[in-house]
Motif scaffolding. Structure first.
Motif, PDB file in Angstrom:
ATOM      1  N   ALA A 182      -8.516 -66.091  -1.859  1.00 50.41           N
ATOM      2  CA  ALA A 182      -7.634 -65.078  -2.438  1.00 50.41           C
ATOM      3  C   ALA A 182      -8.308 -64.299  -3.566  1.00 50.41           C
ATOM      4  O   ALA A 182      -8.302 -63.065  -3.574  1.00 50.41           O
ATOM      5  N   THR A 183      -8.883 -65.016  -4.509  1.00 50.61           N
ATOM      6  CA  THR A 183      -9.467 -64.339  -5.678  1.00 50.61           C
ATOM      7  C   THR A 183     -10.848 -64.857  -6.029  1.00 50.61           C
ATOM      8  O   THR A 183     -11.472 -64.352  -6.960  1.00 50.61           O
ATOM      9  N   GLY A 184     -11.330 -65.870  -5.313  1.00 52.97           N
ATOM     10  CA  GLY A 184     -12.605 -66.481  -5.665  1.00 52.97           C
ATOM     11  C   GLY A 184     -13.774 -65.913  -4.889  1.00 52.97           C
ATOM     12  O   GLY A 184     -13.789 -64.745  -4.486  1.00 52.97           O
ATOM     13  N   VAL A 185     -14.748 -66.762  -4.643  1.00 47.68           N
ATOM     14  CA  VAL A 185     -16.004 -66.310  -4.045  1.00 47.68           C
ATOM     15  C   VAL A 185     -15.817 -65.833  -2.610  1.00 47.68           C
ATOM     16  O   VAL A 185     -16.642 -65.070  -2.098  1.00 47.68           O
ATOM     17  N   ARG A 186     -14.746 -66.261  -1.947  1.00 49.25           N
ATOM     18  CA  ARG A 186     -14.531 -65.847  -0.564  1.00 49.25           C
ATOM     19  C   ARG A 186     -13.403 -64.832  -0.446  1.00 49.25           C
ATOM     20  O   ARG A 186     -12.809 -64.667   0.622  1.00 49.25           O
ATOM     21  N   ALA A 187     -13.123 -64.127  -1.526  1.00 51.68           N
ATOM     22  CA  ALA A 187     -12.113 -63.070  -1.469  1.00 51.68           C
ATOM     23  C   ALA A 187     -12.587 -61.962  -0.534  1.00 51.68           C
ATOM     24  O   ALA A 187     -13.787 -61.796  -0.287  1.00 51.68           O
ATOM     25  N   VAL A 188     -11.646 -61.192  -0.013  1.00 51.07           N
ATOM     26  CA  VAL A 188     -11.967 -60.135   0.949  1.00 51.07           C
ATOM     27  C   VAL A 188     -12.958 -59.150   0.336  1.00 51.07           C
ATOM     28  O   VAL A 188     -12.767 -58.657  -0.779  1.00 51.07           O
ATOM     29  N   LYS A 189     -14.023 -58.866   1.081  1.00 51.97           N
ATOM     30  CA  LYS A 189     -15.083 -57.982   0.591  1.00 51.97           C
ATOM     31  C   LYS A 189     -14.890 -56.527   1.014  1.00 51.97           C
ATOM     32  O   LYS A 189     -15.531 -55.632   0.470  1.00 51.97           O
ATOM     33  N   ILE A 190     -14.049 -56.289   1.995  1.00 49.40           N
ATOM     34  CA  ILE A 190     -13.860 -54.927   2.503  1.00 49.40           C
ATOM     35  C   ILE A 190     -12.873 -54.196   1.595  1.00 49.40           C
ATOM     36  O   ILE A 190     -11.726 -54.620   1.437  1.00 49.40           O
ATOM     37  N   ARG A 191     -13.323 -53.107   1.006  1.00 54.88           N
ATOM     38  CA  ARG A 191     -12.521 -52.406   0.002  1.00 54.88           C
ATOM     39  C   ARG A 191     -11.185 -51.951   0.571  1.00 54.88           C
ATOM     40  O   ARG A 191     -10.156 -52.039  -0.086  1.00 54.88           O
ATOM     41  N   GLN A 192     -11.181 -51.461   1.801  1.00 60.68           N
ATOM     42  CA  GLN A 192      -9.944 -50.949   2.385  1.00 60.68           C
ATOM     43  C   GLN A 192      -8.908 -52.052   2.635  1.00 60.68           C
ATOM     44  O   GLN A 192      -7.735 -51.769   2.841  1.00 60.68           O
ATOM     45  N   MET A 193      -9.346 -53.305   2.615  1.00 60.13           N
ATOM     46  CA  MET A 193      -8.429 -54.414   2.862  1.00 60.13           C
ATOM     47  C   MET A 193      -8.035 -55.131   1.577  1.00 60.13           C
ATOM     48  O   MET A 193      -7.337 -56.148   1.618  1.00 60.13           O
ATOM     49  N   HIS A 248     -17.038 -59.210  12.491  1.00 60.49           N
ATOM     50  CA  HIS A 248     -16.389 -58.772  11.253  1.00 60.49           C
ATOM     51  C   HIS A 248     -15.854 -59.995  10.510  1.00 60.49           C
ATOM     52  O   HIS A 248     -14.942 -60.670  10.989  1.00 60.49           O
ATOM     53  N   LYS A 249     -16.408 -60.245   9.344  1.00 59.82           N
ATOM     54  CA  LYS A 249     -16.024 -61.405   8.539  1.00 59.82           C
ATOM     55  C   LYS A 249     -15.632 -60.917   7.147  1.00 59.82           C
ATOM     56  O   LYS A 249     -16.444 -60.924   6.221  1.00 59.82           O
ATOM     57  N   PRO A 250     -14.386 -60.473   6.999  1.00 58.38           N
ATOM     58  CA  PRO A 250     -13.964 -59.851   5.732  1.00 58.38           C
ATOM     59  C   PRO A 250     -14.149 -60.732   4.510  1.00 58.38           C
ATOM     60  O   PRO A 250     -14.356 -60.227   3.411  1.00 58.38           O
ATOM     61  N   HIS A 251     -14.065 -62.054   4.678  1.00 57.98           N
ATOM     62  CA  HIS A 251     -14.200 -62.944   3.526  1.00 57.98           C
ATOM     63  C   HIS A 251     -15.657 -63.256   3.188  1.00 57.98           C
ATOM     64  O   HIS A 251     -15.918 -63.971   2.223  1.00 57.98           O
ATOM     65  N   GLU A 252     -16.596 -62.716   3.975  1.00 64.32           N
ATOM     66  CA  GLU A 252     -18.003 -63.020   3.738  1.00 64.32           C
ATOM     67  C   GLU A 252     -18.843 -61.787   3.461  1.00 64.32           C
ATOM     68  O   GLU A 252     -19.786 -61.842   2.669  1.00 64.32           O
ATOM     69  N   GLN A 253     -18.524 -60.678   4.102  1.00 62.42           N
ATOM     70  CA  GLN A 253     -19.360 -59.487   3.939  1.00 62.42           C
ATOM     71  C   GLN A 253     -18.532 -58.234   4.170  1.00 62.42           C
ATOM     72  O   GLN A 253     -17.558 -58.237   4.912  1.00 62.42           O
ATOM     73  N   ALA A 254     -18.938 -57.167   3.493  1.00 61.65           N
ATOM     74  CA  ALA A 254     -18.220 -55.908   3.623  1.00 61.65           C
ATOM     75  C   ALA A 254     -18.520 -55.221   4.943  1.00 61.65           C
ATOM     76  O   ALA A 254     -17.674 -54.537   5.509  1.00 61.65           O
ATOM     77  N   ARG A 255     -19.750 -55.397   5.437  1.00 65.66           N
ATOM     78  CA  ARG A 255     -20.136 -54.806   6.712  1.00 65.66           C
ATOM     79  C   ARG A 255     -20.805 -55.874   7.568  1.00 65.66           C
ATOM     80  O   ARG A 255     -21.469 -56.768   7.038  1.00 65.66           O
ATOM     81  N   PRO A 256     -20.672 -55.769   8.875  1.00 70.12           N
ATOM     82  CA  PRO A 256     -21.241 -56.810   9.756  1.00 70.12           C
ATOM     83  C   PRO A 256     -22.746 -56.668   9.936  1.00 70.12           C
ATOM     84  O   PRO A 256     -23.249 -56.506  11.044  1.00 70.12           O
ATOM     85  N   ILE A 257     -23.507 -56.725   8.811  1.00 72.75           N
ATOM     86  CA  ILE A 257     -24.961 -56.593   8.902  1.00 72.75           C
ATOM     87  C   ILE A 257     -25.569 -57.880   9.443  1.00 72.75           C
ATOM     88  O   ILE A 257     -26.310 -57.897  10.415  1.00 72.75           O
TER      89      ILE A 257
END
Length: 293
Positions: A182-193, A248-257
């Motif tokens: 929710a708010t820690g290291v695995r919080a959503v990285k995608i700005r739009q989400m 797509h892993k929103p809790h890990e990276q902003a883009r699927p690089i």
């Protein structure tokens, strides 16, 4: 010799008294007998009715709970909640002894706050919400219930009643256990989400489905967006057989690089500079089609 005194006559027993009473009744005029019987029946009926009314009021009428001087706030919340048509004792069950003890405590000690009493176990919730009765939301087959209640054995009230008679979970309830997401290291990285709530993707009430987002979950949002704000998902194109979460892993990276490299082996003679610069794969490859632009 002094003669012995005669023993006292035996005291009449209950049977003797009843016989005496019956003999006396038989001496009365029939009108008096019937009138007396009617009065007796009416008296018994009145006592029974008064007893039932008192029992029904104390056990089934929420107004009895409200009569306590410290229950007004709890009453107000109940009267505006989803359970406002459910009697108190339908959820809050306790023995007559415990109920009597509680009443005596309130009358004698006059506490200033409502203490813990008649706690609601999950079994009470299941009486309605796992009954198959269409009047109540049925949760037995929902994704969230299977994960939290069936597997983790979390009591319903842990999420659904953090405060008195507030059944709808607060928007912060997930973070109390899933703080990292929710708010820690695995919080959503995608700005739009960033403004999404957990259940927007992890749909708690979805039937016969995992709690993790499915492809259909993602498409519910993306297919409703204007074309300029989303990407297509053409049938039969590359990767359309995979769940969105594969890349797509929103809790890990902003883009699927990184996700691309977990499945595809980059060719050094082509991708060396791209990998060094961490250039997104979609710079060259059209999203969801994987053809070179």
């Amino acid at each position: 010799m002094t003669p012995m005194a005669a023993p006292p006559p035996p005291r009449p027993g209950l049977r003797d008294l009843l016989r005496t009473f019956v003999r006396w009744v038989r001496t009365l005029p029939p009108v008096i007998v019937w009138a007396g019987a009617a009065v007796a029946v009416a008296g018994v009926a009145a006592i029974a009715f008064a007893g039932y009314t008192a029992y029904d009021y104390t056990m089934n009428n929420p107004a009895f709970c409200r009569s306590c001087h410290i229950m007004e706030a709890a009453w107000t919340r109940w009267s505006t909640s989803e359970h406002r048509n459910v009697d108190c004792h339908a959820c809050h069950e306790q023995s007559i002894v415990e109920s009597a003890r509680q009443v005596i405590t309130f009358v004698v000690r006059r506490p200033e706050r409502v203490g813990r009493h008649a706690e609601v176990p999950s079994e009470r919730c299941a009486v309605c919400h796992e009954s198959g009765d269409a009047r109540w939301r049925q949760v037995a087959a929902t994704a969230g219930h299977q994960v939290h209640a069936e597997r983790q054995r979390i009591e319903c009230v842990v999420c659904h009643s953090r405060s008195v008679h507030r059944i709808q979970p607060s928007t912060q309830i997930c973070a109390e256990c899933h703080q990292a997401q929710a708010t820690g290291v695995r919080a959503v990285k995608i700005r739009q989400m960033a403004e999404f709530h957990c259940v927007d993707c992890h749909q708690f009430l979805r039937l016969d489905s995992p709690l993790r987002p499915t492809r259909q979950t993602c498409l519910q949002c993306h297919q409703s967006l204007p074309p300029k704000r989303t990407v297509g998902f053409p049938a039969g194109a590359a990767h359309t057989t995979l769940p969105c979460g594969t890349c797509h892993k929103p809790h890990e990276q902003a883009r699927p690089i990184v996700a691309c490299t977990t499945c595809h082996s980059p060719k050094p003679e082509i991708h060396a500079a791209v990998l060094a610069a961490q250039t997104p794969c979609t710079t060259c490859h059209q999203p969801h089609r994987w053809t070179v632009k």
